[in-house]
Design a protein around this motif. Structure first.
Motif, PDB file in Angstrom:
ATOM      1  N   ALA A  20     -23.051  -0.140  23.030  1.00 19.03           N
ATOM      2  CA  ALA A  20     -22.786   1.276  22.795  1.00 19.03           C
ATOM      3  C   ALA A  20     -21.534   1.466  21.947  1.00 19.03           C
ATOM      4  CB  ALA A  20     -22.668   2.024  24.120  1.00 19.03           C
ATOM      5  N   ILE A  21     -21.223   0.473  21.128  1.00 25.74           N
ATOM      6  CA  ILE A  21     -20.146   0.559  20.140  1.00 25.74           C
ATOM      7  C   ILE A  21     -20.766   0.164  18.807  1.00 25.74           C
ATOM      8  CG2 ILE A  21     -17.892  -0.301  19.401  1.00 25.74           C
ATOM      9  CD1 ILE A  21     -17.268  -0.930  22.321  1.00 25.74           C
ATOM     10  N   PRO A  32     -17.262   5.769  15.006  1.00 23.12           N
ATOM     11  CA  PRO A  32     -16.474   5.422  13.824  1.00 23.12           C
ATOM     12  C   PRO A  32     -15.024   5.047  14.110  1.00 23.12           C
ATOM     13  CG  PRO A  32     -16.927   7.789  13.904  1.00 23.12           C
ATOM     14  CD  PRO A  32     -17.789   7.147  14.933  1.00 23.12           C
ATOM     15  N   ASN A  33     -14.426   5.645  15.131  1.00 20.43           N
ATOM     16  CA  ASN A  33     -13.024   5.343  15.415  1.00 20.43           C
ATOM     17  C   ASN A  33     -12.845   4.018  16.145  1.00 20.43           C
ATOM     18  OD1 ASN A  33     -11.683   7.809  14.358  1.00 20.43           O
ATOM     19  ND2 ASN A  33     -13.038   8.800  15.842  1.00 20.43           N
ATOM     20  N   ASN A  39     -12.837  -3.071  12.239  1.00 25.72           N
ATOM     21  CA  ASN A  39     -12.787  -3.194  10.781  1.00 25.72           C
ATOM     22  C   ASN A  39     -11.390  -3.551  10.284  1.00 25.72           C
ATOM     23  OD1 ASN A  39     -15.502  -2.538  10.644  1.00 25.72           O
ATOM     24  ND2 ASN A  39     -15.128  -0.356  10.305  1.00 25.72           N
ATOM     25  N   ASP A  40     -10.376  -3.029  10.971  1.00 22.46           N
ATOM     26  CA  ASP A  40      -8.990  -3.325  10.594  1.00 22.46           C
ATOM     27  C   ASP A  40      -8.470  -4.598  11.237  1.00 22.46           C
ATOM     28  OD1 ASP A  40      -9.048  -0.961   9.187  1.00 22.46           O
ATOM     29  OD2 ASP A  40      -7.887   0.183  10.656  1.00 22.46           O
ATOM     30  N   GLY A  41      -9.244  -5.150  12.161  1.00 27.56           N
ATOM     31  CA  GLY A  41      -8.779  -6.324  12.892  1.00 27.56           C
ATOM     32  C   GLY A  41      -9.891  -7.284  13.221  1.00 27.56           C
ATOM     33  N   MET A  42     -10.076  -7.577  14.521  1.00 23.94           N
ATOM     34  CA  MET A  42     -11.024  -8.602  14.952  1.00 23.94           C
ATOM     35  C   MET A  42     -11.905  -8.082  16.085  1.00 23.94           C
ATOM     36  SD  MET A  42     -10.175 -12.479  16.341  1.00 23.94           S
ATOM     37  CE  MET A  42      -9.836 -13.158  14.709  1.00 23.94           C
ATOM     38  N   ARG A  43     -13.180  -8.462  16.011  1.00 24.14           N
ATOM     39  CA  ARG A  43     -14.135  -8.192  17.085  1.00 24.14           C
ATOM     40  C   ARG A  43     -14.474  -9.504  17.783  1.00 24.14           C
ATOM     41  NH1 ARG A  43     -19.424  -7.258  14.605  1.00 24.14           N
ATOM     42  NH2 ARG A  43     -19.987  -9.348  15.330  1.00 24.14           N
ATOM     43  N   VAL A 305      -9.778   7.859  20.809  1.00 21.69           N
ATOM     44  CA  VAL A 305      -9.245   6.646  20.185  1.00 21.69           C
ATOM     45  C   VAL A 305      -8.834   6.970  18.751  1.00 21.69           C
ATOM     46  CG1 VAL A 305      -9.850   4.353  19.318  1.00 21.69           C
ATOM     47  CG2 VAL A 305     -10.423   4.992  21.666  1.00 21.69           C
ATOM     48  N   GLY A 306      -9.620   7.805  18.083  1.00 20.87           N
ATOM     49  CA  GLY A 306      -9.241   8.245  16.743  1.00 20.87           C
ATOM     50  C   GLY A 306      -7.921   8.997  16.738  1.00 20.87           C
ATOM     51  N   ARG A 307      -7.721   9.849  17.725  1.00 22.19           N
ATOM     52  CA  ARG A 307      -6.435  10.565  17.847  1.00 22.19           C
ATOM     53  C   ARG A 307      -5.283   9.593  18.009  1.00 22.19           C
ATOM     54  NH1 ARG A 307      -6.410  14.062  22.795  1.00 22.19           N
ATOM     55  NH2 ARG A 307      -4.317  14.550  22.036  1.00 22.19           N
TER      56      ARG A 307
END
Length: 514
Positions: A20-21, A32-33, A39-43, A305-307
């Motif tokens: 669900a991500i 997206p957030n 996208n900016d780091g690691m999954r 999380v976007g905030r």
């Protein structure tokens, strides 16, 4: 000159499945957030929980120890606030520390958060709307939606921190825990049907008895409250079953009558009436109601999380701030026909884990190595440049963040679920190990009086899965002679892990461990 210690923001949701991500690729919702962190780091694709239930997982994250060591083995366990924990070490090492949101490790002076300069936590599971929070021992009501409130408090604490010190913040959301009550502004989302999992109609025929008997089925075990439906009068006369021994969920289960045309279900918000022509139609209706409520609740997590990310970026803190997003365990989203967690099957066992730290992590990277929640505390300390204490059983995976896997890295995850008498979900006690290809589960089913049990009502079962060939875990190969050597090797791996961490096996007197 000594390196600057990074700020650490640890954001954890409750029951958030990886699928669900958006960045995990299941394509059932948009986040997206959350995806920004990956996208900016690691999954991480192989992050696992040591005990797939809320309270024990939180204890392992905080202490860096397995549950038989920290003493928090079930939902009813409470943490001893005098135990050492990662927040205490970070505070001693110069950090400001805060715990905001869901605690769920006990209440009262002996079990309240310790090692934190500031804490504000929801009692128990907390409420989605106008939540009560216990702030430094005082109960206060905060108007609004819980996910917004917890984020507001977190950002406010960062804003008012002592600016000449690094900070460690544990921001723990209540969402998306059952009963999946979304912010009203998200009720319009997900009007189209959600994709049904391949295993939704699983018949469990090749698996342990524990799988078939679990009371976590979307088709039969969700309540009116879970699904946002009006509960009619009538009780057993209209085919309902009461959920036992759980006041918070003491609503009746939506009926699964033989004559399905007798059922009329009513949306509690709109008054819309639903009728059904077949059992299949009813069970798929329940699945869609469940999933849409769950995914709408996650929408607020993503917004908030976007905030948080926008705030950190706007304050110029991004370069030297570690931001982590995870969940206290995985969750079944109709997989094998289930909701909830508890089991060592992959959907419940795997935790989402994304981490952003521009000073160390290359953007858009994916880690396939196995890590566990018991490793988090050691990793935080390592990133802070502080020594990892000898009592911690986890190991820092900071080197993995830089793309380097140590030669001696253990590609083995251990899991143990201790709730022997879970009368609500009937999820049986078990433990096991997973490596990069195989998973071994030992069901010791203590005290359940299963068919065929003798002398005290105990029956044991083994399950072995080839996770490469059978990623959905549909075929138990423990009794397949072609895998006899693999079974023996995995049992040895399990024995080795239990000796290493000091956990005690259950049935050593069983001949040949079978």
């Amino acid at each position: 000159m000594a390196p600057v210690q990074p700020n650490i923001i640890f954001i954890m949701a409750d029951d958030h499945a990886s699928k669900a991500i958006g960045c995990y690729g299941a394509n059932i919702n948009s986040t997206p957030n959350l995806d920004r962190i990956a996208n900016d780091g690691m999954r991480f694709d192989h992050c696992y929980v040591t005990n797939s239930i809320c309270t024990p997982s939180r204890a392992s994250i905080l202490t860096g120890t397995y549950n038989h060591v920290n003493g928090v083995v079930t939902l009813d366990s409470k943490i001893n606030k005098h135990l050492p924990n990662v927040a205490k070490h970070l505070r001693t090492g110069g950090y400001q520390t805060a715990m905001i949101g869901k605690w769920h490790l006990g209440e009262g002076t002996d079990h309240e958060p310790s090692g934190f300069d500031f804490w504000s936590v929801v009692p128990g599971q907390g409420d989605y709307f106008d939540p009560v929070m216990i702030e430094m021992g005082q109960r206060k009501v905060f108007p609004g939606y819980a996910t917004d409130v917890i984020t507001d408090q977190s950002i406010d604490w960062i804003s008012n921190r002592q600016k000449d010190k690094p900070f460690f913040l544990m921001c723990h959301h209540k969402a998306p825990h059952r009963s999946w009550e979304c912010d009203p502004k998200h009720r319009h989302l997900y009007q189209e049907n959600v994709k049904v999992p391949e295993t939704f109609d699983d018949d469990y025929k090749t698996r342990a008895l524990a799988a078939a008997q679990a009371k976590m089925k979307v088709s039969t075990d969700l309540t009116y409250h879970d699904l946002g439906l009006v509960q009619p009068d009538g009780g057993s006369e209209v085919g309902e079953l009461l959920v036992p021994n759980r006041p918070a969920f003491n609503q009746r289960k939506v009926p699964y009558l033989e004559n399905v045309t007798q059922i009329r279900l009513i949306d509690k918000d709109s008054g819309e009436v639903f009728t059904f022509k077949s059992q299949d139609e009813l069970q798929y209706f329940k699945y869609q109601r469940y999933m849409k409520r769950y995914l709408r609740t996650i929408a607020s997590i993503d917004d908030n999380v976007g905030r948080m990310l926008n705030y950190i970026d706007s304050e110029g803190l991004a370069e030297n701030t570690v931001i982590i997003y995870t969940s206290d365990q995985g969750f079944f989203l109709g997989d094998h026909g289930w909701f909830d967690k508890r089991f060592m099957y992959e959907e419940s066992f795997q935790m989402p884990f994304m981490i952003r730290y521009p000073g160390m992590i290359k953007p858009g990277t994916v880690c396939k190595d196995i890590v566990c929640n018991v490793d988090f505390a050691a990793t935080f300390l390592d990133l802070a440049g502080l020594p990892v204490p000898s009592y911690m059983q986890g190991r820092s995976f900071a080197s993995l963040l830089q793309g380097t896997t140590p030669e001696d890295w253990s590609q083995v995850a251990y899991h143990r679920y201790w709730m022997h008498r879970d009368t609500i979900h009937d999820a049986r006690a078990h433990y096991g190990v997973r490596n990069q290809q195989y998973k071994l589960i030992y069901w010791y089913n203590k005290g359940f009086g299963l068919p065929g049990c003798q002398d005290g009502g105990e029956e044991t079962e083994w399950e072995l899965f080839d996770c490469d060939k059978d990623s959905l875990e549909l075929v138990n190969i423990a009794n397949d002679g072609q895998y006899a050597e693999i079974l023996s090797q995995m049992k040895a791996e399990l024995d080795h892990k239990m000796v290493e961490i000091g956990d005690e096996p259950e049935h050593y007197l069983i001949p040949e461990r079978m």
